[in-house]
Design a protein around this motif. Sequence first.
Motif, short mmCIF file in Angstrom:
data_model
loop_
_atom_site.label_atom_id
_atom_site.label_comp_id
_atom_site.label_asym_id
_atom_site.label_seq_id
_atom_site.Cartn_x
_atom_site.Cartn_y
_atom_site.Cartn_z
N MET A 28 0.82 -1.21 0.00
CA MET A 28 0.00 0.00 0.00
C MET A 28 0.85 1.26 0.00
N LEU A 29 2.01 1.22 0.64
CA LEU A 29 2.90 2.38 0.63
C LEU A 29 3.38 2.67 -0.79
N THR A 30 3.64 1.63 -1.55
CA THR A 30 4.06 1.81 -2.94
C THR A 30 2.93 2.42 -3.76
N TYR A 31 1.71 1.96 -3.54
CA TYR A 31 0.58 2.51 -4.28
C TYR A 31 0.32 3.97 -3.89
N ALA A 32 0.50 4.30 -2.62
CA ALA A 32 0.35 5.68 -2.19
C ALA A 32 1.41 6.56 -2.85
N ALA A 33 2.65 6.06 -2.89
CA ALA A 33 3.72 6.80 -3.56
C ALA A 33 3.43 6.94 -5.05
N LEU A 34 2.83 5.92 -5.65
CA LEU A 34 2.45 5.98 -7.06
C LEU A 34 1.48 7.12 -7.32
N VAL A 35 0.46 7.22 -6.51
CA VAL A 35 -0.55 8.28 -6.70
C VAL A 35 0.07 9.66 -6.50
N VAL A 36 0.89 9.80 -5.46
CA VAL A 36 1.52 11.10 -5.19
C VAL A 36 2.48 11.49 -6.32
N ALA A 37 3.28 10.54 -6.78
CA ALA A 37 4.25 10.84 -7.83
C ALA A 37 3.57 11.20 -9.14
#
Length: 89
Positions: free
Chosen positions: A69-78
């Motif tokens: 989930m941290l990777t997906y959150a970083a995906l959305v932010v990036a």
Amino acid sequence: MNILDLIWHLAGFIAPALFVALGVALAAGIFAEKKAFARRLGRQVGLNFAVGVAVLMIGLALTGHDGRMLTYAALVVAVATNQLVLGKK
């Protein structure tokens, strides 16, 4: 693993980046001029997708697992930050 399985695994890995890139670019079109938006849509989706795949690969390298989930959150932010920068031009 045969070639078809490899293709399905790669498609499943990059699918979130593709859908986020497309969704963010289309959502940005709500606030853009229609003529300029239509010309830049493909470039925006492509650049957002590249940023998204890079974030997913970095997340995989750092955590050792796909789909955190941290990777997906970083995906959305990036991708959203990239779209913001693209929208300024």
